[in-house]
Each structure stands twice: as C-alpha cells, then as structure tokens.
Enzyme design. Structure first.
Site, PDB file in Angstrom:
ATOM      1  N   GLY A   1      -4.579  -4.351  -3.746  1.00 43.26           N
ATOM      2  CA  GLY A   1      -5.566  -3.296  -4.005  1.00 43.26           C
ATOM      3  C   GLY A   1      -4.781  -2.071  -4.409  1.00 43.26           C
ATOM      4  O   GLY A   1      -4.133  -1.444  -3.577  1.00 43.26           O
ATOM      5  N   HIS A   2      -4.760  -1.780  -5.705  1.00 39.54           N
ATOM      6  CA  HIS A   2      -3.964  -0.662  -6.212  1.00 39.54           C
ATOM      7  C   HIS A   2      -4.888   0.455  -6.664  1.00 39.54           C
ATOM      8  O   HIS A   2      -5.710   0.268  -7.552  1.00 39.54           O
ATOM      9  CB  HIS A   2      -3.076  -1.121  -7.378  1.00 39.54           C
ATOM     10  CG  HIS A   2      -2.027  -2.117  -6.961  1.00 39.54           C
ATOM     11  ND1 HIS A   2      -1.104  -2.639  -7.817  1.00 39.54           N
ATOM     12  CD2 HIS A   2      -1.751  -2.665  -5.749  1.00 39.54           C
ATOM     13  CE1 HIS A   2      -0.302  -3.469  -7.162  1.00 39.54           C
ATOM     14  NE2 HIS A   2      -0.695  -3.513  -5.904  1.00 39.54           N
TER      15      HIS A   2
ATOM     16  N   ASP B   1       0.805  -1.221   0.000  1.00 38.86           N
ATOM     17  CA  ASP B   1       0.000   0.000   0.000  1.00 38.86           C
ATOM     18  C   ASP B   1       0.839   1.272   0.000  1.00 38.86           C
ATOM     19  O   ASP B   1       0.437   2.298   0.557  1.00 38.86           O
ATOM     20  CB  ASP B   1      -0.969   0.014   1.196  1.00 38.86           C
ATOM     21  CG  ASP B   1      -1.857  -1.207   1.221  1.00 38.86           C
ATOM     22  OD1 ASP B   1      -2.238  -1.665   0.117  1.00 38.86           O
ATOM     23  OD2 ASP B   1      -2.163  -1.708   2.310  1.00 38.86           O
TER      24      ASP B   1
ATOM     25  N   GLN C   1       1.822  -6.237  -3.126  1.00 42.22           N
ATOM     26  CA  GLN C   1       2.325  -6.332  -1.737  1.00 42.22           C
ATOM     27  C   GLN C   1       3.621  -5.520  -1.566  1.00 42.22           C
ATOM     28  O   GLN C   1       3.749  -4.472  -2.153  1.00 42.22           O
ATOM     29  CB  GLN C   1       2.507  -7.792  -1.323  1.00 42.22           C
ATOM     30  CG  GLN C   1       1.206  -8.570  -1.230  1.00 42.22           C
ATOM     31  CD  GLN C   1       0.614  -8.967  -2.569  1.00 42.22           C
ATOM     32  OE1 GLN C   1       1.274  -9.578  -3.388  1.00 42.22           O
ATOM     33  NE2 GLN C   1      -0.636  -8.640  -2.823  1.00 42.22           N
TER      34      GLN C   1
ATOM     35  N   LYS D   1       1.822   1.964  -5.192  1.00 42.35           N
ATOM     36  CA  LYS D   1       2.356   1.348  -6.415  1.00 42.35           C
ATOM     37  C   LYS D   1       1.444   1.614  -7.605  1.00 42.35           C
ATOM     38  O   LYS D   1       1.912   1.834  -8.713  1.00 42.35           O
ATOM     39  CB  LYS D   1       2.511  -0.172  -6.219  1.00 42.35           C
ATOM     40  CG  LYS D   1       3.500  -0.538  -5.119  1.00 42.35           C
ATOM     41  CD  LYS D   1       3.553  -2.032  -4.877  1.00 42.35           C
ATOM     42  CE  LYS D   1       2.303  -2.608  -4.260  1.00 42.35           C
ATOM     43  NZ  LYS D   1       2.028  -2.150  -2.877  1.00 42.35           N
TER      44      LYS D   1
HETATM   45  P1  GDP Z   1      -0.768   0.298  -3.575  1.00 40.27           P
HETATM   46  O1  GDP Z   1      -1.405  -0.940  -3.083  1.00 40.27           O
HETATM   47  O2  GDP Z   1       0.702   0.339  -3.328  1.00 40.27           O
HETATM   48  O3  GDP Z   1      -1.100   0.617  -5.005  1.00 40.27           O
HETATM   49  O4  GDP Z   1      -1.380   1.492  -2.691  1.00 40.27           O
HETATM   50  P2  GDP Z   1      -2.943   1.671  -2.277  1.00 40.27           P
HETATM   51  O5  GDP Z   1      -3.697   2.125  -3.458  1.00 40.27           O
HETATM   52  O6  GDP Z   1      -3.413   0.489  -1.540  1.00 40.27           O
HETATM   53  O7  GDP Z   1      -2.813   2.820  -1.189  1.00 40.27           O
HETATM   54  C1  GDP Z   1      -2.221   4.054  -1.492  1.00 40.27           C
HETATM   55  C2  GDP Z   1      -3.255   5.170  -1.273  1.00 40.27           C
HETATM   56  O8  GDP Z   1      -2.601   6.409  -1.240  1.00 40.27           O
HETATM   57  C3  GDP Z   1      -4.284   5.286  -2.383  1.00 40.27           C
HETATM   58  O9  GDP Z   1      -5.494   5.736  -1.827  1.00 40.27           O
HETATM   59  C4  GDP Z   1      -3.682   6.338  -3.306  1.00 40.27           C
HETATM   60  O10 GDP Z   1      -4.662   7.033  -4.058  1.00 40.27           O
HETATM   61  C5  GDP Z   1      -3.040   7.253  -2.301  1.00 40.27           C
HETATM   62  N1  GDP Z   1      -1.833   7.956  -2.753  1.00 40.27           N
HETATM   63  C6  GDP Z   1      -0.822   7.513  -3.557  1.00 40.27           C
HETATM   64  N2  GDP Z   1       0.158   8.432  -3.615  1.00 40.27           N
HETATM   65  C7  GDP Z   1      -0.224   9.473  -2.835  1.00 40.27           C
HETATM   66  C8  GDP Z   1       0.387  10.703  -2.475  1.00 40.27           C
HETATM   67  O11 GDP Z   1       1.496  11.036  -2.848  1.00 40.27           O
HETATM   68  N3  GDP Z   1      -0.332  11.513  -1.603  1.00 40.27           N
HETATM   69  C9  GDP Z   1      -1.570  11.181  -1.127  1.00 40.27           C
HETATM   70  N4  GDP Z   1      -2.180  12.012  -0.293  1.00 40.27           N
HETATM   71  N5  GDP Z   1      -2.160  10.015  -1.454  1.00 40.27           N
HETATM   72  C10 GDP Z   1      -1.491   9.180  -2.289  1.00 40.27           C
HETATM   73  P1  IMO Z   2      -0.996  -4.210  -2.168  1.00 45.15           P
HETATM   74  O1  IMO Z   2      -0.524  -4.782  -3.495  1.00 45.15           O
HETATM   75  C1  IMO Z   2      -1.053  -4.698   2.169  1.00 45.15           C
HETATM   76  C2  IMO Z   2      -1.171  -8.802   3.695  1.00 45.15           C
HETATM   77  C3  IMO Z   2      -2.434  -9.272   4.415  1.00 45.15           C
HETATM   78  C4  IMO Z   2      -1.831 -10.259   5.411  1.00 45.15           C
HETATM   79  C5  IMO Z   2      -0.702 -10.896   4.610  1.00 45.15           C
HETATM   80  C6  IMO Z   2      -1.048 -12.238   3.989  1.00 45.15           C
HETATM   81  O2  IMO Z   2      -2.263  -3.459  -2.257  1.00 45.15           O
HETATM   82  O3  IMO Z   2       0.115  -3.468  -1.507  1.00 45.15           O
HETATM   83  P2  IMO Z   2      -2.556 -12.918   1.909  1.00 45.15           P
HETATM   84  O4  IMO Z   2      -4.021 -12.733   1.635  1.00 45.15           O
HETATM   85  O5  IMO Z   2      -1.662 -12.304   0.873  1.00 45.15           O
HETATM   86  O6  IMO Z   2      -2.184 -14.352   2.179  1.00 45.15           O
HETATM   87  O7  IMO Z   2      -2.296 -12.150   3.296  1.00 45.15           O
HETATM   88  O8  IMO Z   2      -0.371  -9.970   3.581  1.00 45.15           O
HETATM   89  N1  IMO Z   2      -1.390  -8.266   2.340  1.00 45.15           N
HETATM   90  C7  IMO Z   2      -1.313  -6.959   2.032  1.00 45.15           C
HETATM   91  N2  IMO Z   2      -1.110  -5.875   2.799  1.00 45.15           N
HETATM   92  N3  IMO Z   2      -1.181  -4.545   0.839  1.00 45.15           N
HETATM   93  C8  IMO Z   2      -1.357  -5.620   0.034  1.00 45.15           C
HETATM   94  O9  IMO Z   2      -1.344  -5.533  -1.314  1.00 45.15           O
HETATM   95  C9  IMO Z   2      -1.471  -6.904   0.628  1.00 45.15           C
HETATM   96  N4  IMO Z   2      -1.666  -8.153   0.149  1.00 45.15           N
HETATM   97  C10 IMO Z   2      -1.603  -8.982   1.209  1.00 45.15           C
HETATM   98  O10 IMO Z   2      -3.094  -8.212   5.057  1.00 45.15           O
HETATM   99  O11 IMO Z   2      -1.254  -9.550   6.477  1.00 45.15           O
HETATM  100 MG    MG Z   3      -2.925  -1.588  -1.810  1.00 47.61          MG
END
Ligand code: GDP
Ligand code: IMO
Ligand code: MG
Length: 427
Positions: free
Chosen positions: A40-41, A13, A223, A16
């Site tokens: 979840g991207h 998170d 991840q 990415k």
């Molecule tokens: P990922 O799993 O690595 O793709 O990240 P997620 O989407 O799960 O979580 C990142 C969150 O931060 C999302 O809600 C993005 O829209 C938000 N985000 C990404 N870059 C920035 C940033 O530079 N500033 C802010 N405020 N939000 C950001």
């Molecule tokens: P993105 O790509 C954050 C965590 C789960 C749990 C562990 C194992 O959005 O960064 P799993 O279902 O993979 O066997 O769970 O890994 N986990 C994540 N945490 N971001 C993710 O993906 C994750 N995918 C799995 O919460 O702790």
């Molecule tokens: Mg994510």
C-alpha cells in the site's frame, strides 16, 4: 546513472510511494519487481491522495513508463479495478507494461492464504490475506499460472488442473472446505485476458534496451528488508525478496547495471502483522507516534505497531542491500518530544550485541539499548534545506546517519511531494 533501486529499509510503510513519486518526474521507467497488492503505497500530489497497491507509483508521473516486472504476483481483478479507479480520476494508465512471466494470484491462492492463517491460529503470520504466499509457493512448486497462460486456453486449463489437484484434497480433507472447480477458475481468468492484453510485454527486453539507450530506470520495492523471505525476520515475513538483489531477478536486469540503492528509512519504526519488534512501544509514546504519524495500514486498515528508531536494523539494511543512500522520512512526526530514545544496540541474554543476530531465538530475546537524543519543538514541515532544521533535529539526523552506515540524502518533513529536504541529488 542508469538504474536505481528504491526499497524499504525496515518492515515496510517507510514512505516508498512518496519517495518514488518524487523521483518519478525525472526517470523514464518505474518498475515494481516483487510482491503484489499486499503493498500500500501512498502518494500525495497537491490536494490529491492516491493509494497504490499493485501499480508502480511512477504511474502518476506522465512522462514515466510504469512496469510490473516478472517477479511481481498479479491479481487480475485488483489490477483492473486499480486501473479503472485511476482512469476515473483522470490518470492516464495507457503506458503500463506487464511482464508475461509475472505470476497470477488466482482465487484459490487467496482462499488458501485465508484458511492457512485461520488454521495457524495464534501462530499466524498476520498476512494481508491477498494470496501472496500461496502464489509464490505455487511458483516455486512449478504449478503457478503466469500472465502469458491467459492467452492459451488449453495450457491454462491444464495448469489450473495441476494446481488444484492437490489443493482440492487439502481444502476438502484438511480444512473442511468445498472443492474449487477448474472450469470456474479458468472462466474467471479468461474473462480478464482481453482487458489485460494491451499491457503485456517482454519487459526484460524493454528494460535492458532502455538501459542501453541511457534511459533512467527506477526499481520500486514493496514491503521492506526485514520482511524479506531470506533476510527478514523469518517466518514473520512476506514471500518475496524486497532486498536489492530482488530487483535483478524480479526484473531481469543484471547487477552491473545498478548504480544506486536507496533505503527508505522512517525516523522511527513501525510494523504490521505478527513477529518480533525490539523497540515496540506499548505506552503513550507508541500511541502518540501512531496518532501523529497516521500509522494505519493502507491495505488492511490495521493499526501499525509503533516504536523508536532502531539503528541495528538500519545498519543491517545497509549491509544486505549495499545501500548507497538513505531517504529519511517522517522526521516531522517526532517534533515535540523533549528527548528521543534511539536503539543503538541490543541486550540479548545479558550480553550487548551490536549487530542483528542471525538466530531467530536471539532476536526474540533482544532488548533495546537506548541512547537519548535531545528533541525539538519547532514546526519543521516548511523546512526546505538542512540548515532550516533546528539544531537538535540536525543532530538527530546526523546521529542516525552515523549509526546507520550510509549518507542520508533526503529528509521527509511531510507527506506532500514538496515536503522534502534534498541533500544529495539521486540522479
Ligand atoms: P510505503 O508503503 O512505503 O509507500 O508507505 P505508506 O504509504 O504505507 O505509509 C507512509 C505514510 O506516511 C503515508 O501516509 C505517506 O503519505 C506518509 N508520509 C511519507 N513521507 C512522510 C513524511 O516525511 N512525513 C509525514 N508526516 N508523512 C509522510
Ligand atoms: P508496503 O509495500 C507493511 C506484512 C504483513 C504480514 C507479512 C506477510 O506498503 O510497505 P503477506 O500478505 O505479504 O504474505 O504478509 O508482511 N506486509 C506488509 N507490512 N507494509 C507492506 O507493504 C506489507 N506487505 C506485507 O502485514 O506481516
Ligand atoms: Mg505501505
């Protein structure tokens, strides 16, 4: 500059999706190489927000071919509903390619994930419940079902039989659940086959030919480094290799082809699920980071655990991935703190430790050693260049760069595509 890897440097998170989307317009292929719909991207394009789980974020860039590599685990029902959700929003998904060697998350894998977690009780991992671990376990046990098996009913039936043989014993005798019928699983999987068929390809061949032709290929990790099955905080990890080497095995591309490895790094730290987290905050600061940063899981909706930046982890990510660059995200979230603590080392059983300990017990005992950096109060969300940032924000970035061991080549100051300061070009 043919192949780049973009991966999470912390516990996932990190942003990415946004970083991939930013580069998506300039690359020819975006490839997921591991994980599945546990990811979840989030991608924000103008006033539109997309949450991608299984599909590569490059699917939102019209010129780009999205690829699901052999290292990914694919839940066919999730795949089809994600595709139709995007189609309804006017996104063209016809270019998608899926490796015939990718493994399928079957309904029984999802069941086993859920019952195993329940059985573990307070020792549970806190998985996303999407069947990820059991599907990779079947792959390693050589009883997995692959995408190509959907096109040979007899082989598919034999493989489902082999997989369910032992599982049904466990489900009925250990977990007190009903046995799963082979015919029901086969029928469900065959029901997806024709819809998926147009996308299935020899992705290893396609990607290597693309690299021969000097096309630009971006590997998008799911991840993060600390969730890696080999290099993460085992057993509180996912069941694949998000680290850079995973891009080679998960896509069938040799390491000599990869020229750049970009670590996505949040300006503070978050984690979802169980496991050690030295800089975790249980106070108002943690609550504020969660609120301002919108730190809620995209896949499971769980609140993310929040804490200060941990330079020990960032250094570790640089080392195990051979990072060439960092993309620092969410700097804007830190606006308003008078002082910002940054973890520079750990204290473990009375001793100062500079690097991540290999021992799980030591890591569980690690207490953060903080250095205080002066904060800033100016709104930075409109900053377009490094010099637009207030002096203290500049110094925060420089300090992180020095501690983390690789240049910070971009900075996120908001979720949108444009809310990015580019320092060194990635391409
Ligand atoms: P990922 O799993 O690595 O793709 O990240 P997620 O989407 O799960 O979580 C990142 C969150 O931060 C999302 O809600 C993005 O829209 C938000 N985000 C990404 N870059 C920035 C940033 O530079 N500033 C802010 N405020 N939000 C950001
Ligand atoms: P993105 O790509 C954050 C965590 C789960 C749990 C562990 C194992 O959005 O960064 P799993 O279902 O993979 O066997 O769970 O890994 N986990 C994540 N945490 N971001 C993710 O993906 C994750 N995918 C799995 O919460 O702790
Ligand atoms: Mg994510």
């Amino acid at each position: 500059m043919p192949a780049l890897v973009l991966l999470g440097a912390q516990w996932g998170d990190e942003g990415k999706g946004k970083a991939t989307d930013l580069l998506g317009g300039s690359v020819d292929y975006v490839v997921r190489y591991q994980g599945g719909n546990n990811a979840g991207h989030t991608v924000v394009v103008g006033d539109q927000k997309y949450a991608l789980h299984l599909l590569p974020s490059g699917i939102l860039s019209p010129g780009c071919t999205p690829v699901i590599g052999n290292g990914v685990v694919v839940d066919p029902s999730v795949l089809l509903s994600e595709l139709s959700g995007l189609n309804e929003r006017g996104v063209d998904t016809s270019k998608l390619l899926i490796s015939g060697n990718a493994h399928i998350i079957t309904p029984y894998n999802v069941t086993v994930d859920k019952v195993t977690e329940r059985f573990l009780g307070k020792r549970k991992i806190g998985t996303t419940g999407r069947g990820i671990g059991p599907t990779y376990a079947d792959k390693i046990n050589r009883v997995g079902i692959r995408v190509q098996d959907l096109y040979d009913e007899s082989i598919l039936t034999q493989k489902v039989e082999a997989a369910l043989d032992v599982k049904n014993q466990i489900l009925t005798k250990l977990y007190n659940r009903r046995a799963i019928a082979v015919s029901q699983v086969v029928e469900e999987l065959l029901g997806y086959a024709e819809q998926i068929k147009p996308y299935v390809a020899d992705t290893v061949l396609v990607l290597n030919q693309a690299l021969e032709d000097d096309k630009v290929v971006l590997f998008e990790g799911g991840q993060g480094t600390l969730l890696d099955i080999d290099h993460g905080t085992y057993p509180f990890v996912t069941s694949s290799n998000p680290t850079a080497g995973g891009a080679c095995t998960g896509a069938g591309v040799g390491p000599t082809k990869i020229s750049r490895v970009i670590g996505i790094l949040k300006a503070y730290t978050t984690r979802v699920g169980a496991g050690p987290f030295p800089t975790e905050l249980f106070d108002e600061d943690g609550e504020a980071l969660r609120r301002i940063g919108g730190e809620r899981g995209v896949t499971t909706g769980r609140d993310r655990r929040c804490g200060w930046f941990d330079a020990v982890i960032a250094r570790y990510a640089t080392r195990v991935n051979g990072l060439t660059d960092f993309f620092l995200t969410k700097l804007d979230v830190l606006t308003g703190w008078e002082q910002i603590p940054v973890c520079v080392a750990y204290e473990i059983d009375g001793k100062r430790v500079e690097e991540l300990p290999y021992s799980q017990t030591d890591f569980h005992h690690a207490k953060p050693v903080y250095e205080m950096l002066p904060g800033w109060s100016e709104d930075i969300s409109k900053a377009k260049s490094f010099s637009d940032l207030p002096k203290n924000a500049q110094n925060y970035v420089k300090a992180l760069e020095e501690m983390s061991g690789a240049p910070i080549s971009a900075i996120g100051v908001g979720p949108g595509r444009d809310e990015t300061i580019e320092i060194n070009s990635f391409l």
